[in-house]
Design an enzyme around this catalytic site. Structure first.
Site, mmCIF file in Angstrom:
data_model
loop_
_atom_site.group_PDB
_atom_site.id
_atom_site.type_symbol
_atom_site.label_atom_id
_atom_site.label_comp_id
_atom_site.label_asym_id
_atom_site.label_seq_id
_atom_site.Cartn_x
_atom_site.Cartn_y
_atom_site.Cartn_z
ATOM 1 N N HIS A 39 -8.948 -3.720 -2.634
ATOM 2 C CA HIS A 39 -8.053 -2.903 -1.791
ATOM 3 C C HIS A 39 -8.453 -1.422 -1.886
ATOM 4 C CE1 HIS A 39 -3.743 -2.039 -0.358
ATOM 5 N NE2 HIS A 39 -4.141 -0.859 -0.796
ATOM 6 N N GLU A 40 -8.735 -0.968 -3.132
ATOM 7 C CA GLU A 40 -9.075 0.462 -3.311
ATOM 8 C C GLU A 40 -10.453 0.777 -2.730
ATOM 9 O OE1 GLU A 40 -6.553 2.092 -3.941
ATOM 10 O OE2 GLU A 40 -5.387 0.439 -4.778
ATOM 11 N N CYS A 77 0.862 -1.191 0.000
ATOM 12 C CA CYS A 77 0.000 0.000 0.000
ATOM 13 C C CYS A 77 0.892 1.231 0.000
ATOM 14 C CB CYS A 77 -0.896 -0.006 1.243
ATOM 15 S SG CYS A 77 -1.969 1.443 1.322
ATOM 16 N N HIS A 115 -10.155 1.313 0.861
ATOM 17 C CA HIS A 115 -9.676 2.664 1.212
ATOM 18 C C HIS A 115 -10.852 3.636 1.360
ATOM 19 C CE1 HIS A 115 -5.316 2.697 1.310
ATOM 20 N NE2 HIS A 115 -5.204 2.086 0.140
HETATM 21 O O1 K1U Z 1 -3.724 1.457 -2.953
HETATM 22 C C1 K1U Z 1 -2.507 1.455 -2.881
HETATM 23 O O2 K1U Z 1 -1.960 1.803 -1.857
HETATM 24 C C2 K1U Z 1 -1.680 1.001 -4.049
HETATM 25 C C3 K1U Z 1 -1.197 -0.426 -3.993
HETATM 26 C C4 K1U Z 1 -2.249 -1.306 -4.616
HETATM 27 C C5 K1U Z 1 -2.119 -2.789 -4.398
HETATM 28 C C6 K1U Z 1 -0.978 -3.486 -4.712
HETATM 29 C C7 K1U Z 1 -0.908 -4.862 -4.545
HETATM 30 C C8 K1U Z 1 -1.997 -5.551 -4.057
HETATM 31 C C9 K1U Z 1 -3.133 -4.849 -3.729
HETATM 32 C C10 K1U Z 1 -3.210 -3.477 -3.909
HETATM 33 C C11 K1U Z 1 0.118 -0.475 -4.764
HETATM 34 O O3 K1U Z 1 0.159 -0.195 -5.915
HETATM 35 S S1 K1U Z 1 1.532 -0.946 -3.891
HETATM 36 C C12 K1U Z 1 2.807 -0.929 -5.151
HETATM 37 C C13 K1U Z 1 2.767 -2.109 -6.064
HETATM 38 O O4 K1U Z 1 2.217 -3.135 -5.742
HETATM 39 C C14 K1U Z 1 3.425 -2.000 -7.401
HETATM 40 C C15 K1U Z 1 4.178 -0.894 -7.761
HETATM 41 C C16 K1U Z 1 4.790 -0.836 -9.006
HETATM 42 C C17 K1U Z 1 4.646 -1.873 -9.911
HETATM 43 C C18 K1U Z 1 3.892 -2.981 -9.572
HETATM 44 C C19 K1U Z 1 3.280 -3.050 -8.315
HETATM 45 ZN ZN ZN Z 2 -3.494 1.086 -0.352
#
Ligand code: K1U
Ligand code: ZN
Length: 171
Positions: free
Chosen positions: A135-136, A93, A139
């Site tokens: 996940h979103e 996250c 939030h």
């Molecule tokens: O909502 C957020 O905080 C974003 C989060 C979303 C997420 C990732 C993985 C599983 C569930 C939800 C992210 O994007 S964390 C960063 C990440 O996973 C990533 C960054 C760059 C390339 C690929 C993945």
């Molecule tokens: Zn998140």
């Protein structure tokens, strides 16, 4: 377009329920564009408006991180209207720096929301896309992925985050 600051766990906006988007007006379109820029700059694969300190029900998701414009999803007032099966998968996250852990989520979801033209759209997603959408949406309800872990894991993570914050202050 402008990149916005991503707020971090502990900020009250992340724990609050976001308000529905009433009209897809210029302000919402600008917020969505800023969120896409912020997402790609982070980089990340999903972002919800509360993460940029705006308590509105708006999310952006892009598993390609800007590489394929057809992958970009922008949804106002998203609702999970169908779910099937369960899967354990790793999550991160942008508001919980340097922490990743496994969370149980539906393997398949159907999500309904509004696009930036105000049209109702349904998205059927599985695997990672389903996970990021859940996940979103979490939030928007003031829920972080760490809230879905065991109290023991959550305690360890909070300790680690407090230590990192202390280290950063001393540096
Ligand atoms: O909502 C957020 O905080 C974003 C989060 C979303 C997420 C990732 C993985 C599983 C569930 C939800 C992210 O994007 S964390 C960063 C990440 O996973 C990533 C960054 C760059 C390339 C690929 C993945
Ligand atoms: Zn998140």
């Amino acid at each position: 377009m402008a990149s916005r600051e991503i707020i971090i766990i502990g900020h009250p906006t992340l724990a609050a329920k976001a308000e529905p988007v009433k009209d897809i007006d210029g302000e919402i379109v600008r917020l969505a564009k800023d969120m896409v820029e912020t997402l790609h700059g982070a980089p990340g694969i999903g972002l919800a408006a509360p993460q940029v300190d705006v308590g509105k029900r708006l999310i952006v998701v892009d598993l390609s991180v800007g590489k394929n414009k057809d992958d970009l999803i922008v949804l106002a007032n998203p609702e999970i209207i169908g779910r099937e099966s369960k899967a354990l998968g790793e999550e991160g996250c942008l508001s919980v720096p340097d922490i990743r852990d496994k969370v149980s989520r539906p393997y398949w979801v159907k999500v309904r929301g509004l696009d930036l033209e105000g049209n109702v759209i349904d998205i059927e997603a599985e695997d990672l896309l389903a996970r990021v959408l859940c996940h979103e949406v979490d939030h928007l309800d003031g829920i972080l992925f760490v809230d879905r872990l065991s109290p023991l894991k959550r305690g360890l993570i909070k300790k680690k985050l407090r230590k990192s914050a202390g280290d950063a202050k001393r540096a």
